[in-house]
Design a protein around this motif. Structure first.
Motif, short mmCIF file in Angstrom:
data_model
loop_
_atom_site.label_atom_id
_atom_site.label_comp_id
_atom_site.label_asym_id
_atom_site.label_seq_id
_atom_site.Cartn_x
_atom_site.Cartn_y
_atom_site.Cartn_z
N GLN A 45 0.78 -1.05 -0.16
CA GLN A 45 -0.11 -0.05 0.25
C GLN A 45 0.51 1.07 0.19
N LYS A 46 1.88 1.36 0.33
CA LYS A 46 3.04 2.52 0.50
C LYS A 46 3.37 2.95 -0.84
N VAL A 47 3.47 1.83 -1.17
CA VAL A 47 4.66 1.48 -2.96
C VAL A 47 3.05 2.11 -3.95
N PHE A 261 -8.57 3.24 13.48
CA PHE A 261 -8.32 4.42 14.02
C PHE A 261 -8.75 5.17 14.87
N LEU A 262 -9.85 5.11 15.18
CA LEU A 262 -10.43 5.81 17.07
C LEU A 262 -10.56 7.18 16.59
N PHE A 263 -10.06 8.16 16.72
CA PHE A 263 -10.20 9.39 16.60
C PHE A 263 -8.93 10.22 15.37
N HIS A 264 -7.83 9.04 15.02
CA HIS A 264 -6.33 9.47 14.68
C HIS A 264 -7.11 10.49 13.31
N SER A 265 -6.41 11.66 12.36
CA SER A 265 -6.61 12.24 11.92
C SER A 265 -6.12 10.80 10.41
N ARG A 266 -5.25 10.40 10.88
CA ARG A 266 -4.44 9.88 9.43
C ARG A 266 -4.85 10.43 8.17
N LEU A 267 -3.27 11.74 8.94
CA LEU A 267 -2.46 12.60 7.50
C LEU A 267 -1.61 13.07 7.70
N SER A 268 -1.00 11.47 8.27
CA SER A 268 0.42 11.33 8.14
C SER A 268 1.36 11.97 6.81
N PHE A 269 0.05 10.72 5.98
CA PHE A 269 0.83 10.62 4.43
C PHE A 269 1.38 11.56 3.79
N ALA A 270 -0.33 12.12 4.02
CA ALA A 270 -0.69 13.39 3.20
C ALA A 270 0.57 14.59 3.47
N MET A 271 1.14 14.79 4.57
CA MET A 271 1.98 15.88 5.47
C MET A 271 3.24 15.30 4.92
N ASN A 272 3.74 14.15 5.00
CA ASN A 272 4.92 13.62 5.01
C ASN A 272 5.02 13.29 3.31
N SER A 273 4.11 13.18 2.46
CA SER A 273 4.65 13.36 1.16
C SER A 273 4.14 14.69 0.30
N ASN A 357 -1.73 -6.92 12.55
CA ASN A 357 -2.16 -7.45 11.60
C ASN A 357 -2.53 -6.31 10.92
N GLN A 358 -3.69 -5.27 12.15
CA GLN A 358 -3.70 -4.03 11.37
C GLN A 358 -2.75 -3.39 10.16
N SER A 359 -1.44 -3.36 10.81
CA SER A 359 -0.50 -2.89 10.24
C SER A 359 0.11 -3.62 9.13
N LEU A 360 -0.34 -4.42 9.15
CA LEU A 360 -0.25 -5.54 7.83
C LEU A 360 -1.24 -5.08 6.74
N ASP A 361 -2.52 -5.00 7.08
CA ASP A 361 -4.05 -4.72 6.37
C ASP A 361 -4.01 -3.52 6.26
N GLU A 362 -3.65 -2.88 6.54
CA GLU A 362 -3.78 -1.16 6.44
C GLU A 362 -2.64 -0.27 5.90
N ALA A 363 -1.45 -0.56 6.84
CA ALA A 363 -0.13 -0.13 6.11
C ALA A 363 -0.02 1.34 7.45
N TYR A 364 -0.46 0.68 8.64
CA TYR A 364 -0.99 1.61 9.32
C TYR A 364 -1.17 1.86 11.12
N GLY A 394 9.43 0.15 6.74
CA GLY A 394 8.76 -0.49 4.94
C GLY A 394 7.25 -1.15 5.19
N VAL A 395 6.77 -0.93 6.54
CA VAL A 395 5.50 -1.62 6.94
C VAL A 395 4.85 0.13 6.63
N TYR A 396 4.79 1.08 7.42
CA TYR A 396 3.62 1.63 7.38
C TYR A 396 4.14 3.23 6.47
N ILE A 397 3.09 3.42 6.47
CA ILE A 397 2.76 3.94 4.76
C ILE A 397 3.41 5.80 5.09
N ASP A 398 3.33 6.31 6.06
CA ASP A 398 3.88 7.40 6.07
C ASP A 398 5.69 7.38 6.70
N ALA A 399 6.51 5.98 6.68
CA ALA A 399 7.26 6.06 7.01
C ALA A 399 8.59 5.96 6.41
#
Length: 510
Positions: A45-47, A261-273, A357-364, A394-399
């Motif tokens: 998913q990261k690639v 994801f609870l209340f997290h923004s999931r904006l890290s990929f948007a910012m890190n790119s 498993n969440q990391s493998l499924d969601e890259a997050y 490798g595993v995280y989309i924002d890494a």
């Protein structure tokens, strides 16, 4: 003068001053390279996300009249390596000056400097115009100081940029609401579903397969959820403000089996790119708070601002202050091997089962899952930080290395010997039980240490303290726990160490 301007995959800042005017003598160069897909094994998913974001960015530049040369991963004429890519373009387009945006990873910075020394035309690097700080601002701030405390840097940043301030004082007369950001989520609020863009990405996945790019992790190529354009990133930011910010701070450290994801923004990929800037994110969040103070408390907003203005800028500053030596640090001399279940998720430890498993499924996974579940386990089992680094990168989309390495090798694994963290972030199962509902449905008992069904974190924790007691004996923040360890009966400690070493030697059986 004919210019070639290079744009890397994490430099997708559409607001950069480069793009304010079109110039027929400027060529923008972008490429999906095996150099970047292969230097570490990445989550698929990261690639996919980076390639799609790069393609959207290139299309956006073209739509504004810019000349863009773009190589997809399967293009026959793609050199797949940065030096060859630049040299090829210089020769083909008769370039007289090479320009690039300063890389945020040390390896790419060094590679670009080397390329500039080898080509026969003038070259120049430009700031990415993304961060609040310059590369060396943190180094200058802490010059002459022994302790590099993030809180001090965070307060400096608040004052400098006048964010959440009331004159010279912090808004609410309090700099940090961290003590209010530690609630356990018990289902008391319905959490809105995470923003999903339902993209079909079969074509990119097929390209990766045809190019034989080796990845790991899972992907639903008919329902891809991550934002890959600036417009989509803005939608995620708006969604966070409108639906999630109201409870973000309270539950930012919480974990739950039914809520990824609870209340997290999931904006890290948007910012890190760099599709979004930290300034526009913070400004949008603070503006939303001021417009909704009757429903959103200051602690929710301060907790979010601290992560970006404080921690993110701090981590980047540490990276540039300490590299390249930082990449070799292993202060605790840990040398064990990462277990196979990090690639499969097959473990009976429920917290690790969910987080991996969440990391493998969601890259997050959010920061507490990364730090106090996965990172806690790898530190307690004394895994070599090189292996932990490579997995997190490798595993995280924002890494990207500048943000991943200090967080992993420093904050999580204490391999830097305390440059970032004043103590190792380790715990027994009690912390995980306090902040999640993982333990209630686990195969292991969180209250036991040495029985067959005892929570592995319990014996691993005390064994770690015993193994590293000489290293930490002068650390004032470790005094209480080392004192408890000292008082532990010898037979109890022996049983704990036997149990812990059995776990370490048989990690994939747990």
């Amino acid at each position: 003068m004919k210019k070639l301007r290079l744009i890397l995959g994490d430099q997708l800042n559409a607001e950069h001053s480069w793009f304010r005017e079109t110039d027929e003598n400027v060529i923008y160069l972008m490429a999906e390279m095996r150099q970047e897909t292969d230097y570490v094994k990445h989550h698929i998913q990261k690639v996919v996300a980076f390639f799609l974001a790069m393609r959207h960015f290139a299309d956006g530049l073209r739509s504004k009249g810019h000349h863009v040369v773009y190589f997809e991963i399967t293009d026959a004429k793609n050199p797949q390596e940065l030096k060859k890519l630049v040299v090829q373009a210089i020769e083909k387009y008769k370039i007289t000056k090479f320009e690039y945006l300063l890389a945020d990873e040390f390896r790419l910075d060094e590679q670009l400097l080397s390329i500039c020394q080898q080509i026969s035309i003038p070259s120049q690097g430009f700031d990415t115009e993304h961060f609040y700080t310059s590369r060396m601002e943190l180094s200058e701030f802490f010059e002459g100081k022994k302790m590099l405390l993030m809180e001090n840097f965070y307060r400096y940043m608040r004052k400098k940029h006048h964010l959440l301030m009331d004159g010279a004082l912090p808004l609410g007369n309090q700099w940090n609401f961290d003590a209010d950001n530690r609630k356990k989520y018990k289902g008391e609020f319905t959490i809105p579903k995470a923003k999903n863009f339902h993209l079909q990405v079969d074509a990119v996945v097929d390209q990766l397969s045809n190019a034989a790019v080796v990845t790991f992790g899972n992907i639903d190529s008919a329902d891809f959820s991550w934002p890959t354009s600036r417009a989509a990133c803005v939608e995620v930011l708006d969604y966070f403000c409108d639906h999630l910010l109201v409870h973000f701070g309270d539950y930012e450290d919480a974990m739950h089996t039914n809520e990824k994801f609870l209340f997290h923004s999931r904006l890290s990929f948007a910012m890190n790119s760099k599709m979004l800037s930290p300034k526009e994110v913070i400004d949008r969040v603070i503006a939303h708070y001021h417009q909704n103070q009757n429903t959103i408390s200051l602690s929710q907003v301060e907790g979010f601002v601290r992560q970006i203005l404080g921690w993110r800028e701090y981590i980047r500053g540490i990276y540039w202050k300490e590299m390249p030596q930082y990449a070799q640090k292993n202060a605790l001399e840990n040398h064990h091997t990462l277990p196979e279940f990090f690639w499969t998720g097959n473990t009976k430890m429920n917290c690790l089962h969910h987080a991996i498993n969440q990391s493998l499924d969601e890259a997050y996974a959010h920061h507490i899952q990364r730090l106090m579940v996965i990172g806690n386990f790898t530190l307690l089992t004394q895994i070599h930080p090189d292996q932990v680094d490579a997995w997190y990168l490798g595993v995280y989309i924002d890494a990207i290395e500048w943000v991943e390495m200090p967080n992993t090798r420093g904050m999580s694994q204490y391999a830097d010997g305390g440059i970032i963290a004043t103590k190792p972030y380790v715990s027994s199962g009690s912390y995980i039980n306090k902040m999640s509902n993982y333990c209630g449905s686990c195969a292991y008992n969180v209250k036991e240490k040495t029985t067959d069904m005892a929570c592995p974190f319990n014996s691993l924790y005390w064994n770690f303290l015993d193994e590293k007691r000489d290293y930490f004996k002068k650390n004032p923040r470790m005094t209480m726990m080392l004192s408890l360890l000292q008082k532990m009966p010898a037979e109890e400690l022996y049983a704990i160490k036997v149990k812990a070493n059995h776990i370490i030697e048989n990690m994939d059986a747990f």
